[in-house]
Design a protein around this motif. Structure first.
Motif, PDB file in Angstrom:
ATOM      1  N   PRO A  86      34.852  81.928  62.346  1.00  0.00           N
ATOM      2  CA  PRO A  86      33.841  81.172  63.084  1.00  0.00           C
ATOM      3  C   PRO A  86      32.423  81.653  62.800  1.00  0.00           C
ATOM      4  CG  PRO A  86      35.065  82.625  64.545  1.00  0.00           C
ATOM      5  CD  PRO A  86      35.668  82.791  63.205  1.00  0.00           C
ATOM      6  N   LYS A  87      31.496  80.727  62.936  1.00  0.00           N
ATOM      7  CA  LYS A  87      30.081  81.077  62.765  1.00  0.00           C
ATOM      8  C   LYS A  87      29.553  81.570  64.102  1.00  0.00           C
ATOM      9  CE  LYS A  87      28.987  77.577  59.312  1.00  0.00           C
ATOM     10  NZ  LYS A  87      28.278  76.324  59.084  1.00  0.00           N
ATOM     11  N   ARG A  88      28.604  82.443  64.039  1.00  0.00           N
ATOM     12  CA  ARG A  88      27.974  82.870  65.286  1.00  0.00           C
ATOM     13  C   ARG A  88      27.041  81.758  65.759  1.00  0.00           C
ATOM     14  NH1 ARG A  88      25.513  87.833  63.632  1.00  0.00           N
ATOM     15  NH2 ARG A  88      27.224  89.092  62.910  1.00  0.00           N
ATOM     16  N   ASP A  89      26.791  81.760  67.036  1.00  0.00           N
ATOM     17  CA  ASP A  89      26.010  80.670  67.615  1.00  0.00           C
ATOM     18  C   ASP A  89      24.674  80.448  66.926  1.00  0.00           C
ATOM     19  OD1 ASP A  89      27.881  79.836  69.350  1.00  0.00           O
ATOM     20  OD2 ASP A  89      27.202  81.092  71.012  1.00  0.00           O
ATOM     21  N   GLU A  90      24.018  81.540  66.554  1.00  0.00           N
ATOM     22  CA  GLU A  90      22.691  81.387  65.947  1.00  0.00           C
ATOM     23  C   GLU A  90      22.760  80.783  64.540  1.00  0.00           C
ATOM     24  OE1 GLU A  90      23.907  84.335  67.033  1.00  0.00           O
ATOM     25  OE2 GLU A  90      23.406  85.970  65.653  1.00  0.00           O
ATOM     26  N   ALA A  91      23.933  80.871  63.912  1.00  0.00           N
ATOM     27  CA  ALA A  91      24.049  80.316  62.564  1.00  0.00           C
ATOM     28  C   ALA A  91      24.462  78.849  62.578  1.00  0.00           C
ATOM     29  CB  ALA A  91      25.052  81.141  61.760  1.00  0.00           C
ATOM     30  N   LYS A  92      24.882  78.369  63.721  1.00  0.00           N
ATOM     31  CA  LYS A  92      25.306  76.971  63.822  1.00  0.00           C
ATOM     32  C   LYS A  92      24.101  76.044  63.760  1.00  0.00           C
ATOM     33  CE  LYS A  92      29.419  77.742  66.528  1.00  0.00           C
ATOM     34  NZ  LYS A  92      29.900  77.778  67.892  1.00  0.00           N
ATOM     35  N   GLN A  93      24.363  74.894  63.199  1.00  0.00           N
ATOM     36  CA  GLN A  93      23.278  73.930  63.115  1.00  0.00           C
ATOM     37  C   GLN A  93      22.984  73.349  64.491  1.00  0.00           C
ATOM     38  OE1 GLN A  93      23.462  70.464  60.681  1.00  0.00           O
ATOM     39  NE2 GLN A  93      23.463  71.710  58.823  1.00  0.00           N
ATOM     40  N   ARG A  94      21.750  73.245  64.813  1.00  0.00           N
ATOM     41  CA  ARG A  94      21.396  72.664  66.111  1.00  0.00           C
ATOM     42  C   ARG A  94      20.440  71.527  65.899  1.00  0.00           C
ATOM     43  NH1 ARG A  94      18.425  76.480  69.360  1.00  0.00           N
ATOM     44  NH2 ARG A  94      18.233  77.643  67.415  1.00  0.00           N
ATOM     45  N   ARG A  95      20.552  70.600  66.737  1.00  0.00           N
ATOM     46  CA  ARG A  95      19.622  69.489  66.674  1.00  0.00           C
ATOM     47  C   ARG A  95      18.493  69.781  67.653  1.00  0.00           C
ATOM     48  NH1 ARG A  95      19.960  63.611  65.635  1.00  0.00           N
ATOM     49  NH2 ARG A  95      18.150  62.855  66.747  1.00  0.00           N
ATOM     50  N   ILE A  96      17.297  69.645  67.172  1.00  0.00           N
ATOM     51  CA  ILE A  96      16.154  69.950  68.032  1.00  0.00           C
ATOM     52  C   ILE A  96      15.584  68.646  68.594  1.00  0.00           C
ATOM     53  CG2 ILE A  96      13.817  70.955  68.088  1.00  0.00           C
ATOM     54  CD1 ILE A  96      15.210  72.708  65.634  1.00  0.00           C
ATOM     55  N   GLU A  97      15.506  68.655  69.870  1.00  0.00           N
ATOM     56  CA  GLU A  97      14.983  67.472  70.548  1.00  0.00           C
ATOM     57  C   GLU A  97      13.489  67.332  70.270  1.00  0.00           C
ATOM     58  OE1 GLU A  97      16.330  65.134  72.835  1.00  0.00           O
ATOM     59  OE2 GLU A  97      18.270  65.794  72.055  1.00  0.00           O
ATOM     60  N   ILE A  98      13.098  66.142  69.991  1.00  0.00           N
ATOM     61  CA  ILE A  98      11.676  65.891  69.777  1.00  0.00           C
ATOM     62  C   ILE A  98      11.122  65.204  71.035  1.00  0.00           C
ATOM     63  CG2 ILE A  98       9.920  64.778  68.323  1.00  0.00           C
ATOM     64  CD1 ILE A  98      12.284  64.848  66.147  1.00  0.00           C
ATOM     65  N   LYS A  99      10.203  65.879  71.619  1.00  0.00           N
ATOM     66  CA  LYS A  99       9.652  65.318  72.863  1.00  0.00           C
ATOM     67  C   LYS A  99       8.402  64.510  72.571  1.00  0.00           C
ATOM     68  CE  LYS A  99      11.446  68.946  75.735  1.00  0.00           C
ATOM     69  NZ  LYS A  99      11.145  70.331  76.125  1.00  0.00           N
ATOM     70  N   SER A 100       8.318  63.401  73.205  1.00  0.00           N
ATOM     71  CA  SER A 100       7.086  62.616  73.020  1.00  0.00           C
ATOM     72  C   SER A 100       6.118  63.037  74.098  1.00  0.00           C
ATOM     73  CB  SER A 100       7.439  61.134  73.117  1.00  0.00           C
ATOM     74  OG  SER A 100       8.057  60.860  74.332  1.00  0.00           O
ATOM     75  N   SER A 101       4.918  63.213  73.696  1.00  0.00           N
ATOM     76  CA  SER A 101       3.931  63.685  74.681  1.00  0.00           C
ATOM     77  C   SER A 101       3.133  62.504  75.226  1.00  0.00           C
ATOM     78  CB  SER A 101       2.996  64.716  74.052  1.00  0.00           C
ATOM     79  OG  SER A 101       2.465  64.167  72.870  1.00  0.00           O
TER      80      SER A 101
END
Lengths: 117, 156
Positions: free
Chosen positions: B141-156
């Motif tokens: 298994p990959k460690r959590d920090e190595a997993k791909q994450r989707r970054i939410e883009i917030k509209s301002s």
């Protein structure tokens, strides 16, 4: 397997060991990744056809290292009249297929009694 | 360096030499031919492996038909995975002497070893291995920090 389908299928020849012991010919073929339900062993006329489908091969999209051969295992042997076709057995265990071919009684070496006249 | 006969080509051209060179280079990278020679860490009898990357883990698949699970030793130390074991001969020496006729023997047997460096960010504490139909599957298994994450883009 239909000829047309076979033409489109990549096949590799499984590595094997063939030996004879006590009037029985053993055919041991290495077929890793082949499940019992995906293995087909049949006699067609004079030929012993062995075909094993691999289902363990990953889809290539994410492959980092790819060394194992792709394709189904297939091997065709010609069986002559010395083999008893009614007594062919096949056993698959942990990726190894063992086919047992019994020789006919008539071809086994036997001692001829000499009668004193 | 050994002397090699150069191929006959069309006089005055170098075309065939390029073909020859192409063949030589292809042969150099041919995996079939490469198996004959030992690598830096691999013994000639190194089993073939596939490594597949998934979102959450790496999976290593290794063909070990007919090898008993008890004869396989799998260790991991500092991101280096070592697969060691012994493959036994299908027809023992003893039986060969006792009148067993060997017609054809294509398989390799003996000790084998394979060392694989894993990438950074794997969780070497939770490595799992299973064996089915002569294929060993090692899941890293990959460690959590190595997993791909989707970054939410917030509209301002």
């Amino acid at each position: 397997m239909a000829t047309q389908e076979l033409e489109k299928t990549a096949t590799v020849r499984p590595v094997g060991t063939i030996w004879e012991e006590g009037g029985v010919i053993y055919l041991r073929l290495e077929m890793p990744g082949v499940d019992k339900s995906d293995l087909d062993v049949r006699i067609e006329d004079d030929q012993l056809v062995i075909h094993g489908k691999r289902s363990d091969l990953p889809k290539d999209a994410h492959n980092v290292v790819r060394e194992r051969r792709r394709g189904d295992f297939r091997q065709v042997y010609t069986v002559d009249d010395t083999v008893d076709r009614e007594k062919i057995e096949a056993n698959l265990e942990s990726g190894v297929l063992l086919v047992t071919l019994h020789l006919k009684e008539a071809v086994k070496p036997r001692r001829i009694e000499i009668k004193a006249g | 360096m050994r002397l090699m006969r150069m191929p006959n080509g069309v006089p005055g051209t170098t075309g065939s030499y390029f073909d020859w060179l192409q063949d030589e280079i292809n042969r150099l990278f041919d995996p079939e031919a490469a198996e004959l020679g030992p690598g830096l860490l691999d013994r000639p009898a190194a089993p073939r492996v596939d490594i597949v990357e998934y979102e959450d883990r790496f999976e290593l698949l290794c063909d070990l038909p007919g090898v008993d699970e008890n004869d396989i030793e799998l260790t991991i130390a500092a991101n280096v995975l070592t697969l060691k074991g012994e493959k036994k001969a299908p027809v023992s020496e003893e039986r060969r002497e006792k009148g067993c006729k060997l017609y054809r023997d294509e398989i390799w047997y003996g000790n084998f070893q394979r060392t694989i460096s894993l990438p950074q960010g794997v969780d070497s504490e939770n490595v799992g291995a299973t064996s089915k139909n002569g294929v060993l599957t090692v899941s890293v298994p990959k460690r959590d920090e190595a997993k791909q994450r989707r970054i939410e883009i917030k509209s301002s």
